[in-house]
Design an enzyme around this catalytic site. Structure first.
Site, PDB file in Angstrom:
ATOM      1  CG  ASP A 131      -1.928   1.274   1.333  1.00  0.00           C
ATOM      2  OD1 ASP A 131      -2.400   1.647   0.329  1.00  0.00           O
ATOM      3  OD2 ASP A 131      -1.836   1.687   2.564  1.00  0.00           O
ATOM      4  CG  ASP A 164      -1.346   7.897   1.016  1.00  0.00           C
ATOM      5  OD1 ASP A 164      -0.746   8.827   0.934  1.00  0.00           O
ATOM      6  OD2 ASP A 164      -1.917   7.303  -0.116  1.00  0.00           O
TER       7      ASP A 164
END
Length: 224
Positions: A11, A13
């Site tokens: 992922d 952020d």
């Protein structure tokens, strides 16, 4: 321990980068522009993984059902677009982690729900991402996480069997998506996590409290 891993997907952020300062600043500017007092970053940080919805919720107590939500969201987007990398930093340990993955001959990539409107320019501005074999945004496929399709698309671009990938993320939807894609899953417990999140109820295959802990899970991966 993960065996026969050929690629690691992350992922964005809260997992690779700490973008909370820029996301919070974009929402806080909206408050200040309206004559409201500024809020500290600590108020915004836990909800940074929820993007505009999380930031507008903190700044204005606003939900997507509000009549002016779409206009406020676009104002937030423009603010963020104008200052995406002013305060954003790569999490400590990530550059060394990526370097080690490359040394082991492993591919790596990014799968985020952040739209390519932001993901593309942001990753192009940060040198770390030049070695990524796949960068998938929330609108790169017809579905966003927790649907597995973005992860499967990343595996296709890396030319790796999904079963030979692991996915690392700081949100429950990351673990749901990774498991649905047939990948090993790792919960990044150092990420944003939301309010009072317990990563151990997500069902991830492993948990890490810092990025470099991932390497210990790959000890038996053969070198290229």
């Amino acid at each position: 321990m993960f065996l026969d891993v050929k690629a690691v997907l992350f992922d964005l952020d809260g997992t690779l980068i700490d973008s909370a300062p820029d996301l919070g600043a974009a929402a806080d500017k909206m408050r200040v522009d309206r004559g409201l007092p500024s809020l500290p970053l600590e108020k915004y940080r836990p909800m940074a993984g929820a993007g505009a919805r999380g930031m507008l919720g903190i700044a204005f107590g606003m939900t997507p059902g509000a009549p002016d939500y779409d206009a406020m969201r676009e104002e937030f987007f423009v603010n963020y677009e104008n200052a995406m990398t002013e305060r954003t930093v790569i999490f400590e340990g990530i550059p060394a982690l990526v370097a080690s993955l490359l040394e082991r001959g492993l591919g790596w990539g990014v799968v985020t729900n952040k739209s390519m409107r932001f993901t593309g320019p942001l990753t192009k501005q940060i040198p770390l991402f030049r070695s990524a074999g796949a960068i998938i945004g929330g609108d790169s496929t017809p579905h966003a996480k927790p649907h597995p399709e973005p992860l499967l698309e990343a595996a296709r671009r890396l030319k790796v069997d999904p079963r030979q990938c692991i996915y690392v993320g700081d949100d429950e939807r990351d673990i749901i998506a990774g498991k649905a894609a047939g990948m090993g899953t790792v919960a990044a417990a150092y990420g944003y996590l939301g309010s009072n999140a317990d990563t151990y109820v997500w069902g991830a295959d492993a948990h890490i409290a810092s990025p470099l802990e991932l390497l210990a899970l790959l000890k038996s991966t053969p070198a290229a």
